[in-house]
Design a protein around this motif. Structure first.
Motif, short mmCIF file in Angstrom:
data_model
loop_
_atom_site.label_atom_id
_atom_site.label_comp_id
_atom_site.label_asym_id
_atom_site.label_seq_id
_atom_site.Cartn_x
_atom_site.Cartn_y
_atom_site.Cartn_z
N LYS A 118 41.36 43.77 36.56
CA LYS A 118 39.93 43.97 36.83
C LYS A 118 39.18 42.64 36.79
CE LYS A 118 35.83 46.03 36.99
NZ LYS A 118 34.96 44.86 36.70
N ALA A 119 39.49 41.81 35.79
CA ALA A 119 38.84 40.51 35.69
C ALA A 119 39.22 39.61 36.87
CB ALA A 119 39.23 39.84 34.37
N PHE A 120 40.48 39.70 37.32
CA PHE A 120 40.90 38.93 38.49
C PHE A 120 40.12 39.36 39.73
CE2 PHE A 120 43.80 39.20 42.26
CZ PHE A 120 43.71 37.87 42.63
N GLY A 121 39.91 40.68 39.89
CA GLY A 121 39.13 41.16 41.02
C GLY A 121 37.73 40.60 41.02
N ASP A 122 37.09 40.54 39.83
CA ASP A 122 35.76 39.96 39.72
C ASP A 122 35.77 38.49 40.13
OD1 ASP A 122 34.85 42.39 38.82
OD2 ASP A 122 34.91 41.84 36.70
N TYR A 123 36.77 37.75 39.63
CA TYR A 123 36.88 36.33 39.96
C TYR A 123 37.10 36.14 41.46
CZ TYR A 123 38.91 31.67 40.35
OH TYR A 123 39.18 30.38 40.74
N LEU A 124 37.97 36.97 42.04
CA LEU A 124 38.27 36.87 43.45
C LEU A 124 37.01 37.04 44.30
CD1 LEU A 124 40.56 36.76 45.65
CD2 LEU A 124 40.61 39.25 45.51
N VAL A 125 36.22 38.07 43.99
CA VAL A 125 35.04 38.39 44.79
C VAL A 125 33.90 37.41 44.53
CG1 VAL A 125 33.24 40.12 45.17
CG2 VAL A 125 35.64 40.83 44.99
N GLU A 126 33.67 37.08 43.25
CA GLU A 126 32.48 36.32 42.89
C GLU A 126 32.67 34.80 42.96
OE1 GLU A 126 30.72 37.66 39.28
OE2 GLU A 126 31.25 39.75 39.67
N ILE A 146 44.37 46.51 43.67
CA ILE A 146 43.48 45.57 44.35
C ILE A 146 42.58 46.30 45.34
CG2 ILE A 146 44.98 44.94 46.30
CD1 ILE A 146 42.96 42.51 44.12
N SER A 147 43.08 47.39 45.96
CA SER A 147 42.24 48.16 46.87
C SER A 147 41.10 48.84 46.12
CB SER A 147 43.08 49.22 47.60
OG SER A 147 44.04 48.62 48.43
N SER A 148 41.37 49.32 44.91
CA SER A 148 40.33 50.00 44.14
C SER A 148 39.22 49.04 43.72
CB SER A 148 40.94 50.66 42.91
OG SER A 148 41.38 49.69 41.97
N LEU A 149 39.55 47.74 43.64
CA LEU A 149 38.55 46.75 43.25
C LEU A 149 37.71 46.27 44.43
CD1 LEU A 149 40.81 44.58 40.89
CD2 LEU A 149 39.15 46.33 40.21
N LEU A 150 38.12 46.66 45.65
CA LEU A 150 37.44 46.19 46.85
C LEU A 150 36.88 47.36 47.65
CD1 LEU A 150 40.15 43.57 47.95
CD2 LEU A 150 38.05 43.11 46.68
N GLN A 151 36.30 48.32 46.94
CA GLN A 151 35.82 49.54 47.59
C GLN A 151 34.75 49.25 48.64
OE1 GLN A 151 36.98 52.54 47.37
NE2 GLN A 151 38.47 52.16 45.76
#
Length: 275
Positions: A118-126, A146-151
């Motif tokens: 989840k933290a990686f998804g935030d870092y990736l997007v932000e 990763i798909s669930s983090l990029l809804q």
């Protein structure tokens, strides 16, 4: 929110922030890298330190690789090899899959995996802000995560990936039990014929080297025999391509120092490796 210091929600199972950054491969300590590789308990067998560095030396398009790392304090808890290509058309971020590799996912400390992902998804997007994220040959679990983090993003699924899984039997008896009795009898007869003609078999690893022999020498014998075999068939061999040779030769020199190793089963006749 500071994208370099992500603290997941309490249900993620992390009680201290994970600090992410994107680095050059040589800036990540090999010991920390392989310690995480061994502890991650995932199905990704291709992010061993020596394997990734061998790919960089073999394929020109891998020389631009970077690595996203996440630390809790001084402990490396996340590692994802990637390629980031900035251009006038945008920023594609590719989660790297070496040639012939599948089951790709990041190396993650398993005890806190959901929160770290989840933290990686935030870092990736932000922080990385990709216009296009490419994730080929990923594991079903990581693909879903990763798909669930990029809804909010448009997700395009490609064709299904194909891979191979080798289930190694626990014993010689379990190995023989997989084959029909007729095949077992034929194989035993062939082994007896080989023994009668003076052909011996040996298993070569870094820990079990014959006198005055080395893993690079074993790799050269494999190359020599491969060349003879495909010349006899009048066919070209991908294994003899210069890039694949650079890759395997680097592994044969370096792999024993990391989490992966090279092993050879050799047939010996009159002191020479013949198979």
């Amino acid at each position: 929110m500071n994208p370099e210091s992500n603290r997941p929600t309490p249900d993620g199972g992390i009680d201290s922030p994970v600090v992410f950054s994107c680095r050059q491969l040589e800036d990540v300590d090999a010991t920390d890298w392989n310690r995480l590789f061994e502890s991650s308990a995932g199905t990704n067998l291709f992010y061993d330190f020596a394997f990734v560095h061998a790919a960089v030396r073999a394929w020109p398009d891998a020389q631009a690789l970077k690595v996203i790392v996440g630390y809790q304090g001084s402990s490396l808890v996340f590692l994802q090899v990637c390629r980031i290509d900035d251009s006038m058309l945008g920023r594609p971020v590719e989660l790297y899959a070496p040639p012939t590799a599948d089951h790709i996912e990041p190396l993650v400390t398993p005890t806190c995996r959901p929160g770290i992902i989840k933290a990686f998804g935030d870092y990736l997007v932000e922080a990385l802000k990709p216009d296009l994220l490419i994730a080929a040959s990923v594991t079903p679990e990581f693909g879903a995560e990763i798909s669930s983090l990029l809804q909010r993003c448009t997700i395009k699924r490609g064709s299904r990936q194909h891979g191979w899984f080798l289930d190694i039997p626990e014993s010689t008896e379990a190995f023989w039990a997989r084959y029909r009795s007729n095949f077992r009898s034929q194989l035993r007869r062939q082994l007896r014929k080989a023994d009668a003609h003076g052909i011996d078999l040996r298993f070569v690893t870094e820990e079990e080297l014959p006198p005055n022999y080395s893993i690079p020498q074993a790799m050269e014998n494999l190359k020599r025999l491969h060349k003879l075999r495909f010349e006899a068939l009048n066919r070209r061999s991908f294994f003899l391509r210069a890039d694949f040779q650079r890759f395997h030769q680097f592994l044969s020199r370096q792999a024993s120092t990391g989490a992966c190793t090279a092993c050879f089963t050799e047939a010996i006749h009159e002191g020479q490796v013949v198979g």
